[in-house]
Design a protein around this motif. Structure first.
Motif, mmCIF file in Angstrom:
data_model
loop_
_atom_site.group_PDB
_atom_site.id
_atom_site.type_symbol
_atom_site.label_atom_id
_atom_site.label_comp_id
_atom_site.label_asym_id
_atom_site.label_seq_id
_atom_site.Cartn_x
_atom_site.Cartn_y
_atom_site.Cartn_z
ATOM 1 N N GLN A 1 8.819 11.897 -5.104
ATOM 2 C CA GLN A 1 8.253 10.530 -5.055
ATOM 3 C C GLN A 1 9.188 9.628 -4.244
ATOM 4 O O GLN A 1 8.725 8.789 -3.465
ATOM 5 C CB GLN A 1 8.076 9.969 -6.470
ATOM 6 N N CYS B 1 2.192 1.786 -3.458
ATOM 7 C CA CYS B 1 1.128 2.238 -4.363
ATOM 8 C C CYS B 1 0.852 3.726 -4.147
ATOM 9 O O CYS B 1 0.715 4.476 -5.121
ATOM 10 C CB CYS B 1 -0.133 1.428 -4.129
ATOM 11 N N ARG B 2 0.772 4.151 -2.904
ATOM 12 C CA ARG B 2 0.536 5.576 -2.617
ATOM 13 C C ARG B 2 1.682 6.436 -3.136
ATOM 14 O O ARG B 2 1.485 7.434 -3.814
ATOM 15 C CB ARG B 2 0.384 5.801 -1.108
ATOM 16 N N LEU C 1 4.129 5.824 -5.390
ATOM 17 C CA LEU C 1 4.499 5.772 -6.818
ATOM 18 C C LEU C 1 3.276 5.812 -7.737
ATOM 19 O O LEU C 1 3.430 5.745 -8.968
ATOM 20 C CB LEU C 1 5.335 4.516 -7.098
ATOM 21 N N ASP C 2 2.084 5.868 -7.137
ATOM 22 C CA ASP C 2 0.857 5.929 -7.945
ATOM 23 C C ASP C 2 0.780 4.751 -8.928
ATOM 24 O O ASP C 2 0.598 4.920 -10.139
ATOM 25 C CB ASP C 2 0.803 7.277 -8.693
ATOM 26 N N VAL C 3 0.980 3.547 -8.372
ATOM 27 C CA VAL C 3 0.819 2.332 -9.192
ATOM 28 C C VAL C 3 -0.234 1.435 -8.519
ATOM 29 O O VAL C 3 -0.549 1.616 -7.351
ATOM 30 C CB VAL C 3 2.161 1.552 -9.294
ATOM 31 N N GLY C 4 -0.735 0.489 -9.278
ATOM 32 C CA GLY C 4 -1.700 -0.451 -8.713
ATOM 33 C C GLY C 4 -0.992 -1.588 -7.985
ATOM 34 O O GLY C 4 0.154 -1.908 -8.307
ATOM 35 N N GLU D 1 0.838 -1.219 0.000
ATOM 36 C CA GLU D 1 0.000 0.000 0.000
ATOM 37 C C GLU D 1 0.867 1.261 0.000
ATOM 38 O O GLU D 1 0.590 2.225 -0.725
ATOM 39 C CB GLU D 1 -0.926 0.007 1.223
ATOM 40 N N GLU E 1 7.045 6.432 3.543
ATOM 41 C CA GLU E 1 5.872 5.560 3.700
ATOM 42 C C GLU E 1 6.262 4.093 3.890
ATOM 43 O O GLU E 1 5.669 3.380 4.705
ATOM 44 C CB GLU E 1 4.937 5.711 2.492
ATOM 45 N N ARG F 1 11.382 8.466 -11.633
ATOM 46 C CA ARG F 1 10.571 9.038 -10.574
ATOM 47 C C ARG F 1 11.215 10.316 -10.036
ATOM 48 O O ARG F 1 12.426 10.482 -10.085
ATOM 49 C CB ARG F 1 10.434 8.026 -9.420
ATOM 50 N N LYS G 1 8.689 10.380 -0.581
ATOM 51 C CA LYS G 1 7.440 9.786 -0.096
ATOM 52 C C LYS G 1 7.596 8.269 0.021
ATOM 53 O O LYS G 1 7.158 7.666 1.007
ATOM 54 C CB LYS G 1 6.289 10.152 -1.054
#
Lengths: 63, 63, 63, 63, 63, 63
Positions: free
Chosen positions: F16, A29-30, A32-35, A26, F23, F12, F19
């Protein structure tokens, strides 16, 4: 991608590994904005005699 | 930093691992002019059936 | 074997890398009682923005 | 060089590892036009609880 | 799985990397009886000054 | 420990990466009940021509 290799002390429970995999995925994903489907995580359970900081094995430090 | 990942045959003694951690850390400190506290070493004990040179597993070479 | 993967900050000189390779190889030979020919070392030059301790990139710590 | 690190599920037979080492070495020799002597392969047997895709441990997916 | 990390000298062409990825994947599929979709390959282009055998950087060996 | 090696596509932004480091470190601390000071993260920026899934380089898939 991303592929993540985590080295940690052996002895963690299966539930800790479940939580680790879910939370780290999670976080990635947050950030790097990936699924989640593209995130793969590998966990390496390391014996304390196989880790050293400042030249001293962790097994000898009582950690 | 630096972080060092050493892959070697399994079966070494704890004392060999102690010596390995101490000597490799000192070598890195001398070469890179850093203090020992920043040096982390991870040792991976590799079974001989998990290592191959020239396409042949080391377990099959008697090494 | 052994195969050694060293992650360190980028920017070291060629001579430092020469010294690192020679000294770490000798340290491993002494500790594991192996000859230098079987020791392989890989050096990974890491940008400071690609290393983090305690969640903070080293580039942001001025290290 | 090249040095190859393969992470795969634990439980493969010795013969599968033999075939893996031989076939991957030949593939690398063909693709990079190098001789087999310079190719080293390391196999890491990974427990299914140590591998995760999309945040879920493979042991929990019945894979 | 499997996840493969290949360390090789920098300077190979895109076509060599294409051939490497295709041939190594096929070799793994044959050896482990898995489908290609589960095979991931990572290539690390290594400068010759970052690789050492027997304590000597490859850049100093003229290789 | 833990030491984390993240392989991701190059390109990236620094933010990024900031973050990502913050995270992932927090996620590991929550999951393993450790303090942030013991968590080290290494990021490997991978060119798209150096990553393959199912034998095809990602650069050839338009990803």
């Amino acid at each position: 991608m991303p592929i993540v290799n985590i080295y940690m002390y052996e002895g963690r429970s299966l539930d800790q590994k479940r939580k680790l995999a879910a939370e780290v995925t999670e976080a990635i994903c947050r950030a790097l904005d990936v699924g989640p489907d593209v995130v793969r995580i590998m966990i390496n359970d390391m014996p304390r005699e196989n880790m050293a900081v400042a030249g001293v094995l962790n097994i000898d430090k009582g950690k």
